[in-house]
Write an enzyme that holds these catalytic residues in place. Sequence first.
Site, PDB file in Angstrom:
ATOM      1  N   TYR A 151       0.841  -1.202   0.000  1.00 58.00           N
ATOM      2  CA  TYR A 151       0.000   0.000   0.000  1.00 58.00           C
ATOM      3  C   TYR A 151       0.880   1.258   0.000  1.00 58.00           C
ATOM      4  CZ  TYR A 151      -3.820   3.138   1.466  1.00 58.00           C
ATOM      5  OH  TYR A 151      -4.752   4.155   1.558  1.00 58.00           O
ATOM      6  N   LYS A 155       1.401   3.576  -3.271  1.00 61.08           N
ATOM      7  CA  LYS A 155       0.924   4.963  -3.293  1.00 61.08           C
ATOM      8  C   LYS A 155       2.068   5.938  -3.548  1.00 61.08           C
ATOM      9  CE  LYS A 155      -3.566   4.744  -2.237  1.00 61.08           C
ATOM     10  NZ  LYS A 155      -4.629   5.389  -3.015  1.00 61.08           N
ATOM     11  N   ASN A 180      -6.580   9.651   8.101  1.00 60.17           N
ATOM     12  CA  ASN A 180      -7.742   8.918   8.621  1.00 60.17           C
ATOM     13  C   ASN A 180      -9.067   9.636   8.447  1.00 60.17           C
ATOM     14  OD1 ASN A 180      -7.008   6.500   9.578  1.00 60.17           O
ATOM     15  ND2 ASN A 180      -6.472   7.234  11.647  1.00 60.17           N
ATOM     16  N   ARG A 192     -10.993  -0.868  11.145  1.00 57.13           N
ATOM     17  CA  ARG A 192     -10.631   0.490  11.563  1.00 57.13           C
ATOM     18  C   ARG A 192     -11.168   0.747  12.961  1.00 57.13           C
ATOM     19  NH1 ARG A 192      -8.222   4.097   7.669  1.00 57.13           N
ATOM     20  NH2 ARG A 192      -8.199   2.887   5.762  1.00 57.13           N
ATOM     21  N   VAL A 193     -10.476   1.588  13.695  1.00 55.90           N
ATOM     22  CA  VAL A 193     -10.848   1.759  15.095  1.00 55.90           C
ATOM     23  C   VAL A 193     -12.253   2.342  15.244  1.00 55.90           C
ATOM     24  CG1 VAL A 193      -9.722   4.013  15.398  1.00 55.90           C
ATOM     25  CG2 VAL A 193      -9.957   2.492  17.334  1.00 55.90           C
ATOM     26  N   VAL A 194     -12.625   3.311  14.393  1.00 52.16           N
ATOM     27  CA  VAL A 194     -13.934   3.949  14.566  1.00 52.16           C
ATOM     28  C   VAL A 194     -15.059   2.946  14.315  1.00 52.16           C
ATOM     29  CG1 VAL A 194     -15.501   5.733  13.703  1.00 52.16           C
ATOM     30  CG2 VAL A 194     -13.082   6.268  14.008  1.00 52.16           C
ATOM     31  N   SER A 195     -14.970   2.214  13.187  1.00 49.71           N
ATOM     32  CA  SER A 195     -16.041   1.255  12.882  1.00 49.71           C
ATOM     33  C   SER A 195     -16.031   0.099  13.891  1.00 49.71           C
ATOM     34  CB  SER A 195     -15.935   0.748  11.443  1.00 49.71           C
ATOM     35  OG  SER A 195     -14.608   0.441  11.111  1.00 49.71           O
ATOM     36  N   GLY A 213      -4.258   2.612  25.177  1.00 49.32           N
ATOM     37  CA  GLY A 213      -5.246   3.559  24.649  1.00 49.32           C
ATOM     38  C   GLY A 213      -4.714   4.982  24.679  1.00 49.32           C
ATOM     39  N   GLN A 215      -2.287   6.040  22.800  1.00 50.98           N
ATOM     40  CA  GLN A 215      -1.858   6.460  21.466  1.00 50.98           C
ATOM     41  C   GLN A 215      -2.924   7.380  20.859  1.00 50.98           C
ATOM     42  OE1 GLN A 215      -2.943   3.461  22.337  1.00 50.98           O
ATOM     43  NE2 GLN A 215      -3.379   2.101  20.641  1.00 50.98           N
TER      44      GLN A 215
HETATM   45  N1  LIG Z   1     -10.552   6.256   4.196  1.00 52.88           N
HETATM   46  C1  LIG Z   1      -9.409   6.786   4.559  1.00 52.88           C
HETATM   47  O1  LIG Z   1      -9.228   7.121   5.724  1.00 52.88           O
HETATM   48  C2  LIG Z   1      -8.313   7.014   3.543  1.00 52.88           C
HETATM   49  C3  LIG Z   1      -7.098   7.556   4.001  1.00 52.88           C
HETATM   50  C4  LIG Z   1      -6.075   7.761   3.068  1.00 52.88           C
HETATM   51  C5  LIG Z   1      -6.264   7.500   1.740  1.00 52.88           C
HETATM   52  N2  LIG Z   1      -7.449   6.974   1.317  1.00 52.88           N
HETATM   53  C6  LIG Z   1      -7.564   6.665  -0.115  1.00 52.88           C
HETATM   54  O2  LIG Z   1      -8.832   7.033  -0.607  1.00 52.88           O
HETATM   55  C7  LIG Z   1      -9.270   6.096  -1.581  1.00 52.88           C
HETATM   56  C8  LIG Z   1     -10.641   5.563  -1.190  1.00 52.88           C
HETATM   57  O3  LIG Z   1     -10.560   4.941   0.087  1.00 52.88           O
HETATM   58  P1  LIG Z   1     -11.854   4.383   0.834  1.00 52.88           P
HETATM   59  O4  LIG Z   1     -11.652   4.549   2.284  1.00 52.88           O
HETATM   60  O5  LIG Z   1     -13.066   4.932   0.201  1.00 52.88           O
HETATM   61  O6  LIG Z   1     -11.690   2.821   0.535  1.00 52.88           O
HETATM   62  P2  LIG Z   1     -12.726   1.786  -0.066  1.00 52.88           P
HETATM   63  O7  LIG Z   1     -12.073   0.455   0.019  1.00 52.88           O
HETATM   64  O8  LIG Z   1     -14.066   1.953   0.560  1.00 52.88           O
HETATM   65  O9  LIG Z   1     -12.838   2.250  -1.579  1.00 52.88           O
HETATM   66  C9  LIG Z   1     -11.965   1.848  -2.579  1.00 52.88           C
HETATM   67  C10 LIG Z   1     -12.775   1.540  -3.818  1.00 52.88           C
HETATM   68  O10 LIG Z   1     -11.893   1.177  -4.876  1.00 52.88           O
HETATM   69  C11 LIG Z   1     -12.406   0.027  -5.522  1.00 52.88           C
HETATM   70  N3  LIG Z   1     -11.279  -0.677  -6.144  1.00 52.88           N
HETATM   71  C12 LIG Z   1     -10.253  -1.337  -5.534  1.00 52.88           C
HETATM   72  N4  LIG Z   1      -9.412  -1.841  -6.445  1.00 52.88           N
HETATM   73  C13 LIG Z   1      -9.905  -1.480  -7.667  1.00 52.88           C
HETATM   74  C14 LIG Z   1      -9.483  -1.720  -8.987  1.00 52.88           C
HETATM   75  N5  LIG Z   1      -8.362  -2.417  -9.266  1.00 52.88           N
HETATM   76  N6  LIG Z   1     -10.236  -1.228 -10.001  1.00 52.88           N
HETATM   77  C15 LIG Z   1     -11.378  -0.522  -9.735  1.00 52.88           C
HETATM   78  N7  LIG Z   1     -11.818  -0.270  -8.502  1.00 52.88           N
HETATM   79  C16 LIG Z   1     -11.085  -0.743  -7.478  1.00 52.88           C
HETATM   80  C17 LIG Z   1     -13.090  -0.759  -4.425  1.00 52.88           C
HETATM   81  O11 LIG Z   1     -14.016  -1.710  -4.897  1.00 52.88           O
HETATM   82  C18 LIG Z   1     -13.736   0.357  -3.622  1.00 52.88           C
HETATM   83  O12 LIG Z   1     -15.009   0.682  -4.109  1.00 52.88           O
HETATM   84  C19 LIG Z   1      -8.205   5.001  -1.667  1.00 52.88           C
HETATM   85  O13 LIG Z   1      -7.375   5.257  -2.761  1.00 52.88           O
HETATM   86  C20 LIG Z   1      -7.451   5.168  -0.362  1.00 52.88           C
HETATM   87  O14 LIG Z   1      -6.114   4.758  -0.498  1.00 52.88           O
HETATM   88  C21 LIG Z   1      -8.470   6.722   2.189  1.00 52.88           C
END
Ligand SMILES: NC(=O)c1ccc[n+]([C@@H]2O[C@H](COP(=O)([O-])OP(=O)(O)OC[C@H]3O[C@@H](n4cnc5c(N)ncnc54)[C@H](O)[C@@H]3O)[C@@H](O)[C@H]2O)c1
Length: 332
Positions: A151, A155, A180, A192-195, A213, A215
């Site tokens: 990951y 990224k 987050n 995830r901690v919240v869920s 706790g 942290q």
């Molecule tokens: N939620 C957070 O706190 C957070 C923090 C940092 C970064 N992000 C970034 O934000 C973006 C969305 O995160 P999220 O929390 O909504 O996660 P999520 O898992 O709910 O959403 C990711 C979506 O991407 C889709 N996906 C995964 N691989 C794929 C592929 N190869 N082709 C097409 N679709 C694909 C999944 O089906 C899903 O709908 C991600 O890129 C994540 O890295 C989220």
Amino acid sequence: MHTAHALRKRVMVTGGAGFLGSHLCERLLQQGHDVLCVDNFYTGSKDNLLSVLDHPHFELLRHDVTFPLYVEVDEIYNFACPASPVHYQFDPVQTTKTSVHGAINLLGLAKRVKATILQASTSEVYGDPQVHPQPEGYWGHVNPIGFRSCYDEGKRCAETLFFDYRRQHGLRIKVARIFNTYGPRMHPEDGRVVSNFIVQALRGRPITVYGTGAQTRSFCFVDDLIEACVRLMATPDDVVGPINLGNPVEFTIRDLGETIIRLTGTKSRMEFRPLPSDDPMRRQPDIGLARQVLAWEPLVSLEEGLLSTICYFEGLLQAGLLRDDECASVES
Ligand SMILES: NC(=O)c1ccc[n+]([C@@H]2O[C@H](COP(=O)([O-])OP(=O)(O)OC[C@H]3O[C@@H](n4cnc5c(N)ncnc54)[C@H](O)[C@@H]3O)[C@@H](O)[C@H]2O)c1
């Protein structure tokens, strides 16, 4: 024949069926845009899109971003990628492919159709940071060969590709480093901690805290985050980021547990377990740049955001849509 809406853009959201992506799709439709949601439903679901599926300006395409795609769009938000450790470590090779091949395919598309492209990057690019809070200029402290590397490094490589496409091909790019974020439509089993805490509280189960706790974490409500992303996309071409987006207010995990106990009215109590070795003690964004460039800062308080998230999970529980097993994992 339709009269085109003067400000209507054709906007593609990859990962649009996920937690953040589905809120973004809703928001873009409210702004009057044509939205193409692209998702392979790896962690996302049509349920997240129920409010927009019938919207005349919404289109849903089942597609994996590791394969090329040819569509005419004006803007691309690249949100496709599993975001929680449980999900991204399930198939780590696919996670890297999604970030890296996905970025190459979407940047290639943006180049062909001259679209502006925004990358949902992450605070994980800072790894296990040695600087608090983390400013965008900090290069990070990342293990290239660990369980999280698929990951983190995926990224990081995506960010490299974005900046090289800009330097080499003059693309209009925007890179957001998201910290987050929580809210309705978080995946209930993503560890995830919240869920975790909310589901445990609603079920009357013990609330599992790893370590003492003490942290701290900073939690941004989804509406605030989406507002920042939309503002970033609307910035002039010379604003490219990377730009931290998140909520800098820190809470201890114990504070979070106590707040959730109070807001749900549960009889659950916190239970303490050993801390995993790679759990960072602090994670906090420096959002000075976002404040300055986007005139943005988070507005939703933790209590307000938690209430709306609790309401969402209550709905899932009442509809029998939550699996009845323990939430075992730990917040990243
Ligand atoms: N939620 C957070 O706190 C957070 C923090 C940092 C970064 N992000 C970034 O934000 C973006 C969305 O995160 P999220 O929390 O909504 O996660 P999520 O898992 O709910 O959403 C990711 C979506 O991407 C889709 N996906 C995964 N691989 C794929 C592929 N190869 N082709 C097409 N679709 C694909 C999944 O089906 C899903 O709908 C991600 O890129 C994540 O890295 C989220």
